[in-house]
Each structure stands twice: as structure tokens, then as C-alpha cells.
Design a protein around this motif. Structure first.
Motif, PDB file in Angstrom:
ATOM      1  N   GLU A  23      29.024  36.885  38.262  1.00  0.00           N
ATOM      2  CA  GLU A  23      29.818  35.738  37.822  1.00  0.00           C
ATOM      3  C   GLU A  23      31.277  36.172  37.620  1.00  0.00           C
ATOM      4  N   LEU A  24      31.467  37.388  37.065  1.00  0.00           N
ATOM      5  CA  LEU A  24      32.828  37.912  36.902  1.00  0.00           C
ATOM      6  C   LEU A  24      33.485  38.136  38.262  1.00  0.00           C
ATOM      7  N   TRP A  25      32.732  38.692  39.197  1.00  0.00           N
ATOM      8  CA  TRP A  25      33.268  38.909  40.547  1.00  0.00           C
ATOM      9  C   TRP A  25      33.667  37.577  41.188  1.00  0.00           C
ATOM     10  N   LYS A  26      32.828  36.560  40.928  1.00  0.00           N
ATOM     11  CA  LYS A  26      33.107  35.244  41.511  1.00  0.00           C
ATOM     12  C   LYS A  26      34.366  34.643  40.897  1.00  0.00           C
ATOM     13  N   LYS A  27      34.464  34.711  39.551  1.00  0.00           N
ATOM     14  CA  LYS A  27      35.618  34.163  38.840  1.00  0.00           C
ATOM     15  C   LYS A  27      36.912  34.800  39.304  1.00  0.00           C
TER      16      LYS A  27
END
Lengths: 176, 186
Positions: A87-91
Motif C-alpha cells: 500500500e505504501l509502494w502504491k501511495k
């Protein structure tokens, strides 16, 4: 791992068999700037050893599995932290143009943690979890490297059948 | 001198600079008391570099219930504050695989340099099988070269031991006594 990080790719490092300060020290000795890659989020460390026995390194990029760890629950707990980091990578828009690698070291350790039969059970369930869980369905998936050391057992046979490539490294032949 | 064996067996030694851990010990208690001890000691010693010698590292199997886990936790105490005070810690560890095959994988991974010592009749031969010529290539695929045994020849062969290096001396297991050598005539 050093090359992949230098090329700005994404790596999830699953630490299973060592107290985390030790692989970190080994990586630093090989000129991998671990802290920098953890800060930039390129490197995520999932610390199974520390979740079980301590010590814990509380910092950005290092993840622990919560609660008691049984072989039945392990793959779900992995999937939860994998999803949290993805999710952090996506954000941060980090998936774009980057390779994604997962490195698990050593998967042979599961047999000494859970026993051979349970370790085998874990791997069979984990394949199913990887097919169903959001962490793998709703985000890009990567290529996994599993390190197995020691004598082959039933877990090894099962992994051997499942993987696409097997690379065998030789030890020293002097003191077998 | 840090007396692990005596600490575990409750053999008290009142000698200057011989340190022991007091009281009840098991795997977990040892790790806690040891890391407290090391942290306190490293606060008192003011030096940049320290050499550690262990004899024998493979002895941990005699003392700990779960040697692999406990030995790793002992090594990781270094990261918890000691490395900040003493930046250059180097070690020479002596290991014999009959004593403790459980820690072999770990101790090879940890070590930058591995010297394997073989017995050839009455002569001991030493080979560097990891580190030395190309320290960044860590997998010991083949024997690198033979060296004379001893700190000085080792240091020369390696062109000086680099900072933070851990050196493992892997002693060959003693040969099984053959029937012939025991046929003493009484």
C-alpha cells in the motif's frame, strides 16, 4: 540483492533464520546501505525471527507479525504485512517501472520452528493464500527467491517440485 | 577473560579480570545477563578496536538447550549499543563440527574469512576457503589456497585483516580410532 537495490528496484526481505541485526550487518559489510533503502521504502524487511524470539528493530520499513504465530496463521499474517507495505509502494507510486523481488532466508528454518510436517502444511496453505489474498490480487506481484540450506527433507521436495528454477551452491569440500 | 563454562556450571573463580555471570542461567537468562554485562563493559572501555577470541565456539551446544537461536541472540547484542562505543570489533572463532553442527551454517555465514584446518598424519594444514582473495564473493566454491597455520602467516596471506572481520578456524573432526591403533599388547 545489492544490484537490484542499486538499480532502484523493490525488495521484500523475509528474515526467518537469523536475528535481524546479523543479516543487516552482513549486508552492510557488502556495501548495501540498508538504512537508506529502508527509509526510501525500496527495501521492506519482514522479521519472522524477531517476531518469535526478539530482538525487534522498530523503524520504518521493518515489519513484525502480530500475536502468536502458528503455521496455520503464518501465511495470512505475512499477507497482511505484505499488503501494508505494498500500500505504501502504491501511495508513493513506486510500482511503476520497477522490478519486485521477494527473498526468503532460510525457508528451511520453518521445519525447526514448526516441525517438518507442519512446515509442509504451511507451504501448501501459503500457496492458496497467495492466490486469494488482496495483497496478491490487488497489487503487482514479484519474483520470489527461497533460500534453503541443510539436508533435503520433505519440505525441500515439495518446494523443488513447485519452483521454476533451482540453483545449488556448493559448500567447502574440505571438512564435510 | 569471560568464563561462560564456569558461569553455567557454577564454578566460581576469584581471579582479577576473569568475568562470570552469577546466579541462575538458562538460554534466555544468559542472553539478558550477557547483553547487560557487555553493554556495561563497553561503556568502561574506551577504545576504537577490540579483538575477540573464542575457544571453542562450538562449545555452545554443551551449554544451551537451543544453541542456534541463543548463539545468534548473543551475537546480535553487539548491535544494541556496543557497536556505537567500539566501532571496530574483530573476532577469531574456533569451531569443531563434531561439537556443534547446529551452528555451522550460521557461523559460516557470519564469518568473513574461513580457515579450515586438516590433520595430515601429525601435521596440521590450513586452507582459506572463504574470504581473503576476493572478500566480496562470499560463497566458498573451492579451496582458495593453502597457508601456514598461525596468526602471522594468516595475516600475511590475507594482506592484513580488514576492519570488522570475523575469522573462523574450522578444526577438522578428530579421526575415528582405527582398530590397529588400539591393539596394544598387554
Amino acid at each position: 540483492m545489492k544490484n537490484k537495490l542499486e538499480e532502484d528496484n523493490l525488495i521484500g526481505f523475509f528474515n526467518i533464520s537469523h536475528a535481524l541485526p546479523i543479516p543487516i550487518e552482513l549486508m552492510k559489510k557488502r556495501d548495501i546501505n540498508v538504512e537508506e533503502y529502508l527509509d526510501s521504502l525500496n527495501l521492506a524487511m519482514i522479521d519472522t525471527f524477531g517476531s518469535l524470539y526478539g530482538p525487534r528493530i522498530e523503524r520504518r520499513g521493518v515489519w513484525y507479525l502480530s500475536g502468536s504465530l502458528s503455521y496455520e496463521l503464518l501465511s495470512r499474517k505475512y499477507a497482511d504485512v505484505v499488503r501494508a507495505h505494498k500500500e505504501l509502494w502504491k501511495k508513493e507510486n513506486m510500482f511503476e517501472g520497477r522490478e519486485l523481488w521477494g527473498i526468503a532466508m532460510d525457508v528451511s528454518e520453518y521445519s525447526s520452528i514448526f516441525g517438518e510436517a507442519n512446515a509442509l502444511g504451511y507451504f501448501e496453505v501459503s500457496a492458496e493464500v497467495r492466490r486469494r489474498h488482496k495483497a496478491y490480487r490487488e497489487y503487482p506481484t514479484g519474483t520470489n527467491i527461497w533460500v534453503f540450506s541443510g539436508k533435503p527433507d520433505r519440505v525441500f521436495s515439495s518446494l523443488y517440485r513447485r519452483v521454476e528454477y533451482v540453483v545449488r551452491t556448493g559448500g567447502s569440500e574440505l571438512t564435510p | 577473560m569471560f568464563d561462560v563454562f564456569g558461569s553455567f556450571k557454577g564454578i566460581e573463580r576469584d581471579l582479577p579480570y576473569v568475568y562470570q555471570l552469577k546466579g541462575y542461567l538458562d538460554d534466555g537468562v544468559f542472553v539478558t545477563k550477557y547483553s547487560d554485562f557487555v553493554r556495561a563493559l563497553s561503556g568502561r572501555i574506551s577504545t576504537r578496536r577490540i579483538w575477540l577470541f573464542s575457544y571453542l565456539s562450538s562449545g555452545v551446544c554443551k551449554l544451551f538447550k537451543n544453541p542456534k537461536k541463543t548463539y545468534q541472540l548473543i551475537w546480535s547484542t553487539k548491535a544494541g549499543g556496543v557497536a556505537d562505543k567500539i566501532p571496530d570489533i574483530r573476532a577469531i572463532l574456533v569451531y569443531d563440527s563434531t561439537d556443534c553442527p547446529e551452528i555451522e551454517n550460521f557461523i559460516y555465514t557470519l564469518s568473513d574469512i574461513v580457515v579450515e584446518v586438516l590433520r595430515d598424519n601429525f601435521e596440521r594444514r590450513a586452507y582459506i576457503t572463504k574470504g581473503g582473495l576476493n572478500p566480496r564473493f562470499s560463497i566458498p566454491l573451492k579451496v582458495v589456497r593453502m597457508i601456514k597455520l598461525g596468526i602471522k602467516p594468516l595475516d600475511e596471506a590475507l594482506g592484513g585483516v580488514k576492519e570488522h572481520s570475523y575469522i573462523l578456524l574450522h578444526e577438522e573432526d578428530p579421526p575415528a580410532p582405527s582398530a590397529v591403533s588400539w591393539s596394544l599388547s598387554l
